[in-house]
Each structure stands twice: as structure tokens, then as C-alpha cells.
Design a protein around this motif. Structure first.
Motif, PDB file in Angstrom:
ATOM      1  N   TYR A 181     -11.905  -6.850 -19.831  1.00 49.37           N
ATOM      2  CA  TYR A 181     -11.821  -5.409 -20.072  1.00 49.37           C
ATOM      3  C   TYR A 181     -11.430  -4.681 -18.789  1.00 49.37           C
ATOM      4  N   GLY A 182     -12.135  -5.022 -17.686  1.00 48.63           N
ATOM      5  CA  GLY A 182     -11.879  -4.350 -16.420  1.00 48.63           C
ATOM      6  C   GLY A 182     -10.483  -4.619 -15.881  1.00 48.63           C
ATOM      7  N   MET A 183     -10.032  -5.874 -15.985  1.00 52.24           N
ATOM      8  CA  MET A 183      -8.696  -6.230 -15.503  1.00 52.24           C
ATOM      9  C   MET A 183      -7.612  -5.512 -16.298  1.00 52.24           C
ATOM     10  N   MET A 184      -7.754  -5.494 -17.608  1.00 55.58           N
ATOM     11  CA  MET A 184      -6.765  -4.826 -18.450  1.00 55.58           C
ATOM     12  C   MET A 184      -6.707  -3.337 -18.148  1.00 55.58           C
ATOM     13  N   GLN A 185      -7.877  -2.724 -17.948  1.00 54.05           N
ATOM     14  CA  GLN A 185      -7.927  -1.297 -17.656  1.00 54.05           C
ATOM     15  C   GLN A 185      -7.231  -0.998 -16.333  1.00 54.05           C
ATOM     16  N   ALA A 186      -7.453  -1.859 -15.334  1.00 54.41           N
ATOM     17  CA  ALA A 186      -6.820  -1.652 -14.023  1.00 54.41           C
ATOM     18  C   ALA A 186      -5.302  -1.755 -14.131  1.00 54.41           C
ATOM     19  N   TYR A 187      -4.805  -2.734 -14.860  1.00 54.64           N
ATOM     20  CA  TYR A 187      -3.356  -2.850 -15.057  1.00 54.64           C
ATOM     21  C   TYR A 187      -2.823  -1.610 -15.772  1.00 54.64           C
ATOM     22  N   GLY A 188      -3.516  -1.190 -16.822  1.00 57.11           N
ATOM     23  CA  GLY A 188      -3.063  -0.025 -17.579  1.00 57.11           C
ATOM     24  C   GLY A 188      -2.974   1.216 -16.717  1.00 57.11           C
ATOM     25  N   GLU A 189      -3.999   1.459 -15.900  1.00 54.76           N
ATOM     26  CA  GLU A 189      -4.022   2.643 -15.047  1.00 54.76           C
ATOM     27  C   GLU A 189      -2.947   2.560 -13.965  1.00 54.76           C
ATOM     28  N   GLY A 190      -2.760   1.372 -13.384  1.00 51.64           N
ATOM     29  CA  GLY A 190      -1.759   1.220 -12.330  1.00 51.64           C
ATOM     30  C   GLY A 190      -0.347   1.464 -12.838  1.00 51.64           C
ATOM     31  N   PHE A 191      -0.029   0.903 -14.007  1.00 58.14           N
ATOM     32  CA  PHE A 191       1.315   1.096 -14.557  1.00 58.14           C
ATOM     33  C   PHE A 191       1.511   2.538 -15.023  1.00 58.14           C
ATOM     34  N   ALA A 192       0.446   3.183 -15.492  1.00 55.44           N
ATOM     35  CA  ALA A 192       0.548   4.595 -15.878  1.00 55.44           C
ATOM     36  C   ALA A 192       0.851   5.461 -14.654  1.00 55.44           C
ATOM     37  N   LEU A 193       0.216   5.129 -13.543  1.00 56.12           N
ATOM     38  CA  LEU A 193       0.452   5.874 -12.302  1.00 56.12           C
ATOM     39  C   LEU A 193       1.912   5.760 -11.871  1.00 56.12           C
ATOM     40  N   MET A 194       2.458   4.548 -11.950  1.00 60.77           N
ATOM     41  CA  MET A 194       3.859   4.355 -11.572  1.00 60.77           C
ATOM     42  C   MET A 194       4.794   5.068 -12.531  1.00 60.77           C
ATOM     43  N   ARG A 195       4.451   5.074 -13.807  1.00 58.94           N
ATOM     44  CA  ARG A 195       5.302   5.737 -14.805  1.00 58.94           C
ATOM     45  C   ARG A 195       5.369   7.244 -14.553  1.00 58.94           C
ATOM     46  N   HIS A 196       4.271   7.816 -14.075  1.00 56.12           N
ATOM     47  CA  HIS A 196       4.238   9.259 -13.847  1.00 56.12           C
ATOM     48  C   HIS A 196       4.872   9.666 -12.516  1.00 56.12           C
ATOM     49  N   LYS A 197       5.190   8.709 -11.661  1.00 59.62           N
ATOM     50  CA  LYS A 197       5.894   9.024 -10.405  1.00 59.62           C
ATOM     51  C   LYS A 197       7.391   9.037 -10.714  1.00 59.62           C
ATOM     52  N   THR A 198       7.818  10.082 -11.429  1.00 57.25           N
ATOM     53  CA  THR A 198       9.193  10.162 -11.941  1.00 57.25           C
ATOM     54  C   THR A 198      10.237  10.254 -10.831  1.00 57.25           C
ATOM     55  N   GLU A 199       9.814  10.682  -9.660  1.00 54.54           N
ATOM     56  CA  GLU A 199      10.739  10.824  -8.532  1.00 54.54           C
ATOM     57  C   GLU A 199      11.412   9.487  -8.186  1.00 54.54           C
ATOM     58  N   PHE A 200      10.712   8.371  -8.404  1.00 54.87           N
ATOM     59  CA  PHE A 200      11.260   7.060  -8.055  1.00 54.87           C
ATOM     60  C   PHE A 200      11.945   6.361  -9.225  1.00 54.87           C
ATOM     61  N   ASN A 201      11.736   6.866 -10.439  1.00 51.45           N
ATOM     62  CA  ASN A 201      12.347   6.260 -11.627  1.00 51.45           C
ATOM     63  C   ASN A 201      12.161   4.735 -11.639  1.00 51.45           C
ATOM     64  N   LEU A 202      10.923   4.320 -11.484  1.00 54.21           N
ATOM     65  CA  LEU A 202      10.606   2.900 -11.373  1.00 54.21           C
ATOM     66  C   LEU A 202      10.862   2.157 -12.683  1.00 54.21           C
ATOM     67  N   ASP A 203      11.387   0.958 -12.558  1.00 59.67           N
ATOM     68  CA  ASP A 203      11.536   0.049 -13.689  1.00 59.67           C
ATOM     69  C   ASP A 203      10.257  -0.781 -13.743  1.00 59.67           C
ATOM     70  N   LEU A 204       9.366  -0.442 -14.673  1.00 61.75           N
ATOM     71  CA  LEU A 204       8.048  -1.074 -14.702  1.00 61.75           C
ATOM     72  C   LEU A 204       8.130  -2.563 -15.004  1.00 61.75           C
ATOM     73  N   HIS A 205       9.086  -2.947 -15.819  1.00 60.78           N
ATOM     74  CA  HIS A 205       9.240  -4.375 -16.085  1.00 60.78           C
ATOM     75  C   HIS A 205       9.640  -5.114 -14.803  1.00 60.78           C
ATOM     76  N   GLN A 206      10.534  -4.513 -14.027  1.00 59.87           N
ATOM     77  CA  GLN A 206      10.948  -5.135 -12.770  1.00 59.87           C
ATOM     78  C   GLN A 206       9.764  -5.295 -11.818  1.00 59.87           C
ATOM     79  N   VAL A 207       8.949  -4.254 -11.731  1.00 63.16           N
ATOM     80  CA  VAL A 207       7.775  -4.314 -10.856  1.00 63.16           C
ATOM     81  C   VAL A 207       6.830  -5.426 -11.302  1.00 63.16           C
ATOM     82  N   ALA A 208       6.599  -5.502 -12.619  1.00 60.45           N
ATOM     83  CA  ALA A 208       5.720  -6.545 -13.147  1.00 60.45           C
ATOM     84  C   ALA A 208       6.255  -7.930 -12.799  1.00 60.45           C
ATOM     85  N   GLU A 209       7.559  -8.102 -12.912  1.00 60.42           N
ATOM     86  CA  GLU A 209       8.169  -9.401 -12.599  1.00 60.42           C
ATOM     87  C   GLU A 209       8.015  -9.736 -11.108  1.00 60.42           C
ATOM     88  N   ILE A 210       8.146  -8.729 -10.246  1.00 59.92           N
ATOM     89  CA  ILE A 210       7.978  -8.953  -8.804  1.00 59.92           C
ATOM     90  C   ILE A 210       6.549  -9.396  -8.506  1.00 59.92           C
TER      91      ILE A 210
END
Length: 301
Positions: A181-210
Motif C-alpha cells: 500500500y505504502g509503495m504504491m501510494q509513493a509511486y502514485g504521488e511522485g508521478f502526480a507531482l511530475m505530471r503537474h510540473k507542466t513547465e518540463f512536459n515530462l514523458d512519465l513513461h520515459q522517466v519510469a523506464e529510466i
């Protein structure tokens, strides 16, 4: 080795197939005959009833339950008990509460029937990758069942083990799920944070692969996140509603009983509960209170 299986659904079906691949003889019973018929084509011997299942097994018998936790387990045990003999074994591979497991083991002891709890993790990927199995029960009985666990595990000497007496397997699996539960929540929050940083237009799949290679946060859950983001980068069509199986709740309750601080697991559970409240009265009241004491504007529907 010969094994009877009851419950041939999402987990039971793949597990029976892995056992068949390992050369075991599997006799299956399920209330839903369609699932059983599909497995019959793969080599499972179908039983028409619990009585038929037990009659087809050689003593001492081993019967693996793969059914939902709670009353269904008690009902099945009550139906099996008069059919079984001394030294037969019931294995509960579901997510039962460990306290129920201890109670059931003690009850069956009077009939000299062994009760083994096998906390099982691996989900739909277990057929190919193997299952992680945390076993509770008498050491001699677990040793007798060793060929089954070795076949289901990723390797004979990896991913499984007897962790203690009856109840220890399900207790360990409960804590495992709480950590999940805790691990999944941490991943969810981290990816949400990156998604909301629109200035960088991050490719979340690319980040996950890295992150999947060489990073300290690499894990199977991250592999699955990468897969999900590859299929659906914006997670379109998925409701922000997260269910729970109950084991997170049991983990939090146990932490309270043992005076062990578990804030991450607790908050992860609470976040799941909050996800189901689309009409959150508490948040509405918070907004109203801010308006009452400070004249802050309230957002209307």
C-alpha cells in the motif's frame, strides 16, 4: 505429488497450471463450472462436488483452498471436515486474517487434520514468474508439502519458506500487503507531482523506464507502472477510485495493537478510502469553515 484445489478463478487457475507443468496431479473443484471446464483442457481433473474431490485423492490428502477470505473459508472447512481423515492437510492460500487461521488450525487439531496457511503473492504474473509464498504450519507437514511450494515458487530454493507456526504465513502476507500500500501510494504521488510540473512536459513513461535500471526505487511495481503508462500515458478512462482487499486495514489495526508506528501504511490506507468519496462532506465543511472565520471564497459546483 497429488493436490486437490478448491477455487479455480483468477489465482487458482494459473496456480493449478503451474503445478501441472511441474508434473503434479491436480484435481479441481469450483462452483462455477465454466472456469473448471477451461482448466480441464489444460489437464486439471474436474470434480463434481467436494465429496467427489476427496474421493479422488489418495490419503494422506492435501487440499488447497483458493477462495475469498471470511465466511466462505469457514463454510468450506465445515463441509470438508467430515470428509477428511487423520493426517490430511488443508492449505489456505487466500488472504485470510491470521487470527482466523489460528482459530481454524486449533479447531481442526481436534480432528487431527493439519491446517497450513500459505500467504501467496504474485498475481496474474505468477504462472510464468512463480509465486512468493509465506508458509505457516507444523514443520513436518510443511516439509511433506515441499514439492508443491518448490514448484509454485520462482525457484525451488527461492521465493518461499516456512516462516513459523499456523497463522505466521497469513500474518507475514498481511504485512507484505501493507508495505505494498505504502509503495504504491509513493509511486502514485511522485508521478502526480511530475505530471503537474507542466513547465518540463515530462514523458512519465520515459522517466519510469529510466528508473527501472540502476535506480534505488526500481521494483516490480515500477515495472508495472511503466507498462501501464506505455499503454495509457494519461490514464484516460480510469476512475480515481482505489479499492482495498482488507489486509491494509488489518495491518494498521495490528500496528495499533502492538504500539508500532506505521504512518506511511496508515496514510496510504486512508488515501484509498478518500478516493471513494466523490462527495466528500469533510472537505465541504473545511471550505465552509474557512469562509466562516476568514471570509474566504468558497468554490461552487
Amino acid at each position: 505429488m497429488e493436490l486437490g484445489m478448491i477455487g479455480m478463478g483468477r489465482m487458482g487457475g494459473p496456480m493449478s497450471q503451474r503445478l501441472l507443468r511441474g508434473g503434479h496431479r491436480v484435481i479441481g473443484y469450483a462452483r462455477h463450472l465454466d472456469a473448471l471446464r477451461q482448466l480441464e483442457e489444460k489437464g486439471v481433473i474436474p470434480a463434481s462436488s467436494l465429496e467427489d474431490l476427496i474421493a479422488r485423492l489418495k490419503a494422506p490428502r492435501a487440499v488447497w483452498l483458493m477462495i475469498p477470505a471470511g465466511g466462505a473459508v469457514d463454510e468450506t472447512i465445515a463441509a470438508l471436515r467430515p470428509l477428511l481423515q487423520s493426517d490430511d492437510v488443508i492449505i489456505d492460500g487466500g488472504n485470510s486474517n491470521y487470527k482466523d487461521t489460528q482459530r481454524r488450525a486449533q479447531m481442526l487439531k481436534a480432528s487431527r487434520i493439519h491446517y497450513v496457511d500459505a500467504g501467496t503473492s504474485g498475481g496474474v504474473w505468477g504462472l510464468e514468474n512463480g509465486y512468493s509464498i509465506m508458509v505457516g504450519g507444523e514443520e513436518e507437514v510443511v516439509t511433506r508439502l515441499r514439492p508443491i511450494f518448490e514448484t509454485l515458487a520462482p525457484a525451488p530454493d527461492k521465493g518461499w519458506g516456512r516462516v513459523g507456526p499456523s497463522g505466521a504465513g497469513h500474518f507475514t502476507k498481511m504485512v507484505h500487503n501493507g508495505i505494498e500500500y505504502g509503495m504504491m501510494q509513493a509511486y502514485g504521488e511522485g508521478f502526480a507531482l511530475m505530471r503537474h510540473k507542466t513547465e518540463f512536459n515530462l514523458d512519465l513513461h520515459q522517466v519510469a523506464e529510466i528508473w527501472r535500471d540502476g535506480s534505488v526505487v526500481q521494483s516490480w511495481l515500477l515495472d508495472l507502472a511503466a507498462s501501464a503508462l506505455a499503454e495509457n500515458p494519461h490514464l484516460d478512462g480510469i476512475a480515481p477510485y482505489v479499492a482495498d482487499s482488507g489486509e491494509g486495514r488489518w495491518t494498521v489495526a495490528e500496528a495499533i495493537d502492538l504500539n508500532v508506528a506505521a504512518p506511511v501504511i496508515t496514510l496510504a490506507l486512508l488515501q484509498r478510502l478518500q478516493s471513494r468519496d466523490s462527495e466528500s462532506f469533510s472537505n465541504k465543511l473545511l471550505s465552509a469553515l474557512r469562509n466562516q472565520f476568514g471570509g474566504h471564497e468558497m468554490k461552487k459546483k
